[in-house]
Design a protein around this motif. Structure first.
Motif, PDB file in Angstrom:
ATOM      1  N   MET A  58      23.975   4.373 108.005  1.00 55.60           N
ATOM      2  CA  MET A  58      25.349   4.702 107.630  1.00 55.60           C
ATOM      3  C   MET A  58      26.099   5.343 108.792  1.00 55.60           C
ATOM      4  O   MET A  58      27.269   5.040 109.040  1.00 55.60           O
ATOM      5  CB  MET A  58      25.348   5.642 106.421  1.00 55.60           C
ATOM      6  N   ASN A  59      25.412   6.217 109.516  1.00 55.38           N
ATOM      7  CA  ASN A  59      26.054   6.869 110.649  1.00 55.38           C
ATOM      8  C   ASN A  59      26.277   5.913 111.815  1.00 55.38           C
ATOM      9  O   ASN A  59      27.292   5.992 112.519  1.00 55.38           O
ATOM     10  CB  ASN A  59      25.226   8.078 111.093  1.00 55.38           C
ATOM     11  N   LEU A  60      25.326   4.991 112.031  1.00 58.37           N
ATOM     12  CA  LEU A  60      25.524   3.979 113.072  1.00 58.37           C
ATOM     13  C   LEU A  60      26.690   3.057 112.717  1.00 58.37           C
ATOM     14  O   LEU A  60      27.510   2.720 113.591  1.00 58.37           O
ATOM     15  CB  LEU A  60      24.241   3.168 113.265  1.00 58.37           C
ATOM     16  N   PHE A  70      36.847   7.877 105.363  1.00 55.30           N
ATOM     17  CA  PHE A  70      36.336   7.749 104.003  1.00 55.30           C
ATOM     18  C   PHE A  70      34.810   7.880 103.999  1.00 55.30           C
ATOM     19  O   PHE A  70      34.228   8.529 103.116  1.00 55.30           O
ATOM     20  CB  PHE A  70      36.757   6.395 103.431  1.00 55.30           C
ATOM     21  N   MET A  71      34.159   7.297 104.994  1.00 55.00           N
ATOM     22  CA  MET A  71      32.699   7.382 105.086  1.00 55.00           C
ATOM     23  C   MET A  71      32.249   8.812 105.380  1.00 55.00           C
ATOM     24  O   MET A  71      31.153   9.214 104.978  1.00 55.00           O
ATOM     25  CB  MET A  71      32.184   6.427 106.160  1.00 55.00           C
ATOM     26  N   ASN A  72      33.086   9.599 106.089  1.00 56.24           N
ATOM     27  CA  ASN A  72      32.743  11.008 106.302  1.00 56.24           C
ATOM     28  C   ASN A  72      32.493  11.710 104.974  1.00 56.24           C
ATOM     29  O   ASN A  72      31.543  12.488 104.823  1.00 56.24           O
ATOM     30  CB  ASN A  72      33.878  11.737 107.034  1.00 56.24           C
ATOM     31  N   ARG A  73      33.370  11.448 104.009  1.00 49.63           N
ATOM     32  CA  ARG A  73      33.248  12.082 102.693  1.00 49.63           C
ATOM     33  C   ARG A  73      32.136  11.434 101.870  1.00 49.63           C
ATOM     34  O   ARG A  73      31.391  12.120 101.172  1.00 49.63           O
ATOM     35  CB  ARG A  73      34.594  11.972 101.966  1.00 49.63           C
ATOM     36  N   ALA A  74      32.009  10.110 101.985  1.00 51.49           N
ATOM     37  CA  ALA A  74      31.028   9.396 101.179  1.00 51.49           C
ATOM     38  C   ALA A  74      29.598   9.741 101.585  1.00 51.49           C
ATOM     39  O   ALA A  74      28.698   9.786 100.746  1.00 51.49           O
ATOM     40  CB  ALA A  74      31.256   7.888 101.293  1.00 51.49           C
ATOM     41  N   ILE A  75      29.372   9.987 102.871  1.00 48.84           N
ATOM     42  CA  ILE A  75      28.027  10.329 103.343  1.00 48.84           C
ATOM     43  C   ILE A  75      27.599  11.682 102.814  1.00 48.84           C
ATOM     44  O   ILE A  75      26.427  11.928 102.541  1.00 48.84           O
ATOM     45  CB  ILE A  75      27.971  10.300 104.889  1.00 48.84           C
ATOM     46  N   ALA A 133      24.277  15.022 103.689  1.00 46.64           N
ATOM     47  CA  ALA A 133      22.928  14.608 104.064  1.00 46.64           C
ATOM     48  C   ALA A 133      22.611  14.991 105.502  1.00 46.64           C
ATOM     49  O   ALA A 133      21.489  15.370 105.829  1.00 46.64           O
ATOM     50  CB  ALA A 133      22.769  13.100 103.872  1.00 46.64           C
ATOM     51  N   ASP A 134      23.590  14.891 106.389  1.00 48.21           N
ATOM     52  CA  ASP A 134      23.398  15.231 107.801  1.00 48.21           C
ATOM     53  C   ASP A 134      24.478  16.211 108.233  1.00 48.21           C
ATOM     54  O   ASP A 134      25.579  16.236 107.680  1.00 48.21           O
ATOM     55  CB  ASP A 134      23.463  13.969 108.672  1.00 48.21           C
ATOM     56  N   SER A 135      24.169  17.003 109.263  1.00 51.00           N
ATOM     57  CA  SER A 135      25.135  17.964 109.782  1.00 51.00           C
ATOM     58  C   SER A 135      26.230  17.232 110.545  1.00 51.00           C
ATOM     59  O   SER A 135      26.041  16.091 110.987  1.00 51.00           O
ATOM     60  CB  SER A 135      24.435  18.947 110.728  1.00 51.00           C
ATOM     61  N   PRO A 136      27.426  17.867 110.728  1.00 48.84           N
ATOM     62  CA  PRO A 136      28.475  17.238 111.517  1.00 48.84           C
ATOM     63  C   PRO A 136      28.020  16.859 112.929  1.00 48.84           C
ATOM     64  O   PRO A 136      28.410  15.808 113.456  1.00 48.84           O
ATOM     65  CB  PRO A 136      29.573  18.320 111.546  1.00 48.84           C
ATOM     66  N   LEU A 137      27.182  17.706 113.543  1.00 49.45           N
ATOM     67  CA  LEU A 137      26.696  17.407 114.890  1.00 49.45           C
ATOM     68  C   LEU A 137      25.818  16.161 114.881  1.00 49.45           C
ATOM     69  O   LEU A 137      25.936  15.290 115.756  1.00 49.45           O
ATOM     70  CB  LEU A 137      25.923  18.601 115.453  1.00 49.45           C
ATOM     71  N   THR A 138      24.948  16.050 113.888  1.00 47.18           N
ATOM     72  CA  THR A 138      24.105  14.859 113.772  1.00 47.18           C
ATOM     73  C   THR A 138      24.953  13.622 113.549  1.00 47.18           C
ATOM     74  O   THR A 138      24.742  12.577 114.190  1.00 47.18           O
ATOM     75  CB  THR A 138      23.121  15.013 112.598  1.00 47.18           C
ATOM     76  N   LEU A 160      36.230  15.787 124.132  1.00 47.91           N
ATOM     77  CA  LEU A 160      37.261  15.866 123.099  1.00 47.91           C
ATOM     78  C   LEU A 160      36.901  14.993 121.901  1.00 47.91           C
ATOM     79  O   LEU A 160      37.047  15.412 120.743  1.00 47.91           O
ATOM     80  CB  LEU A 160      38.614  15.433 123.671  1.00 47.91           C
ATOM     81  N   SER A 161      36.440  13.786 122.173  1.00 48.94           N
ATOM     82  CA  SER A 161      36.126  12.871 121.080  1.00 48.94           C
ATOM     83  C   SER A 161      34.980  13.403 120.235  1.00 48.94           C
ATOM     84  O   SER A 161      35.002  13.305 119.006  1.00 48.94           O
ATOM     85  CB  SER A 161      35.778  11.482 121.629  1.00 48.94           C
ATOM     86  N   GLY A 162      33.973  13.977 120.884  1.00 50.52           N
ATOM     87  CA  GLY A 162      32.831  14.485 120.136  1.00 50.52           C
ATOM     88  C   GLY A 162      33.133  15.730 119.338  1.00 50.52           C
ATOM     89  O   GLY A 162      32.907  15.785 118.121  1.00 50.52           O
ATOM     90  N   TYR A 163      33.696  16.740 119.990  1.00 54.66           N
ATOM     91  CA  TYR A 163      33.869  18.030 119.333  1.00 54.66           C
ATOM     92  C   TYR A 163      35.064  18.044 118.377  1.00 54.66           C
ATOM     93  O   TYR A 163      34.997  18.674 117.314  1.00 54.66           O
ATOM     94  CB  TYR A 163      34.002  19.134 120.384  1.00 54.66           C
ATOM     95  N   ALA A 164      36.150  17.349 118.731  1.00 53.17           N
ATOM     96  CA  ALA A 164      37.287  17.309 117.813  1.00 53.17           C
ATOM     97  C   ALA A 164      36.932  16.565 116.538  1.00 53.17           C
ATOM     98  O   ALA A 164      37.323  16.962 115.436  1.00 53.17           O
ATOM     99  CB  ALA A 164      38.502  16.665 118.492  1.00 53.17           C
ATOM    100  N   HIS A 165      36.157  15.493 116.667  1.00 53.36           N
ATOM    101  CA  HIS A 165      35.784  14.753 115.463  1.00 53.36           C
ATOM    102  C   HIS A 165      34.742  15.493 114.644  1.00 53.36           C
ATOM    103  O   HIS A 165      34.636  15.279 113.428  1.00 53.36           O
ATOM    104  CB  HIS A 165      35.305  13.347 115.831  1.00 53.36           C
ATOM    105  N   MET A 166      33.980  16.388 115.274  1.00 51.14           N
ATOM    106  CA  MET A 166      33.105  17.248 114.483  1.00 51.14           C
ATOM    107  C   MET A 166      33.933  18.167 113.585  1.00 51.14           C
ATOM    108  O   MET A 166      33.563  18.458 112.449  1.00 51.14           O
ATOM    109  CB  MET A 166      32.195  18.072 115.394  1.00 51.14           C
ATOM    110  N   LEU A 167      35.078  18.633 114.113  1.00 51.88           N
ATOM    111  CA  LEU A 167      35.978  19.437 113.301  1.00 51.88           C
ATOM    112  C   LEU A 167      36.506  18.627 112.116  1.00 51.88           C
ATOM    113  O   LEU A 167      36.622  19.137 110.996  1.00 51.88           O
ATOM    114  CB  LEU A 167      37.150  19.939 114.146  1.00 51.88           C
ATOM    115  N   VAL A 168      36.808  17.331 112.369  1.00 51.87           N
ATOM    116  CA  VAL A 168      37.297  16.473 111.290  1.00 51.87           C
ATOM    117  C   VAL A 168      36.231  16.293 110.223  1.00 51.87           C
ATOM    118  O   VAL A 168      36.502  16.396 109.019  1.00 51.87           O
ATOM    119  CB  VAL A 168      37.741  15.098 111.854  1.00 51.87           C
TER     120      VAL A 168
END
Length: 315
Positions: free
Chosen positions: A81-83, A176-181, A184-189, A237-245
């Protein structure tokens, strides 16, 4: 798939989610400005910029994994799902970076702003978030505002003007997949594995696009140390800002957070004017105003609905 959340303090958690979303939305246009700079001034293809965006996201998040989170972060509970989430995000980023190469940054963002409406509709259709007729009307009006922006851009840039619309749809699926997942996994994962998914997807896209002779997929190395540093910043920016999202969407409803993405227009307009000399025309400002007003109305209706439910529960 049912989302799971852990919110011992719902009201405080919701406000924290809103704050995280607002910060992320102010940071993310910086990433897009770098992508436009690389495509216009450094001569790097959008496909190559997108590949580096995900590759350097991994480079920037891996040290955090081993110093703070541990190697277990690299063993997600929902790897496929994450891939897939990363591949979808890769496709969305490619469309956006291709658009900003040819169009002003603010124009691309203005058209892309149909995404919160798509996301709000998806949250109602698939997650059961209640969206009343007034908010549905606001969504329709918001799309009308987007058409005001698209029309002159379509005349100038042709079908390229619709790339942000396609990007908006794919990014809505990603969020949408952020919420659906769920949890199960941490934002960093999630961001790390998504980085692998995006990198693999873009590696394949680069190979196929370059083999087909498409200039926007031409592979290249960073031409200077300065551009290499910019690419590293792009990845961070892409990694850490999207972790905030990701974190924000675990703390607050989709329908509440979606309109906060309009904060991006602030950074996008400032950066577009300061770096590239682009500024929206009066007709585009009208369209943006309609879109933002529609989004703010959705926020107001969401807050009013929550107050009514809280009062009813208290009684």
């Amino acid at each position: 798939m049912t989302a799971t959340t852990s919110t011992p303090d719902p009201q405080g958690s919701t406000m924290q989610g809103v704050a995280l979303m607002a910060v992320a939305m102010l940071l993310l246009p910086c990433m897009d400005a770098i992508a436009k700079y690389m495509a216009t001034f450094a001569g790097m293809s959008p496909g190559q910029v997108t590949f580096y965006r995900f590759f350097f996201q991994i480079v920037c998040t891996i040290p955090l994994i081993f110093t703070a989170a541990g190697s277990a972060t690299l063993r997600p509970k929902r790897p496929w799902m994450n891939l897939l989430r990363g591949a979808i995000h890769g496709a969305a980023s490619l469309l956006f970076f291709a658009a900003v190469k040819y169009m002003p940054l603010a124009d691309v963002f203005a058209i892309y702003f149909v995404e919160p409406f798509i996301l709000t509709a998806m949250s109602a259709a698939f997650l059961g978030d209640k969206v009343g007729w007034r908010r549905w009307l606001a969504i329709v009006v918001g799309f009308g505002g987007a058409l005001i922006v698209i029309q002159p851009s379509f005349i100038l840039f042709g079908w390229t003007a619709l790339l942000p619309v396609a990007c908006a749809f794919l990014y809505s699926v990603y969020l949408f997949m952020n919420r659906a997942i769920g949890d199960a996994d941490s934002p960093l994962t999630m961001q790390t594995i998504a980085g692998f998914g995006g990198t693999l997807f873009m590696g394949a896209a680069l190979f196929l696009g370059d083999s087909a002779g498409i200039a926007d997929f031409a592979p290249s190395l960073p031409p200077s140390l300065f551009t290499l540093v910019l690419l590293l910043v792009l990845g961070a920016l892409s990694g850490y800002a999207h972790m905030l999202v990701v974190r924000a969407f675990r703390m607050a409803p989709l329908s509440l957070l979606a309109p906060f993405q309009y904060f991006e227009i602030i950074s996008a307009t400032v950066l577009g004017y300061a770096i590239f000399g682009d500024f929206p025309t009066p007709s585009k400002w009208l369209g943006i105003a309609i879109i933002v007003a529609s989004g703010l109305f959705i926020i107001w209706r969401e807050q009013k609905s929550r107050r009514v439910k809280a009062d009813a529960a208290f009684e």
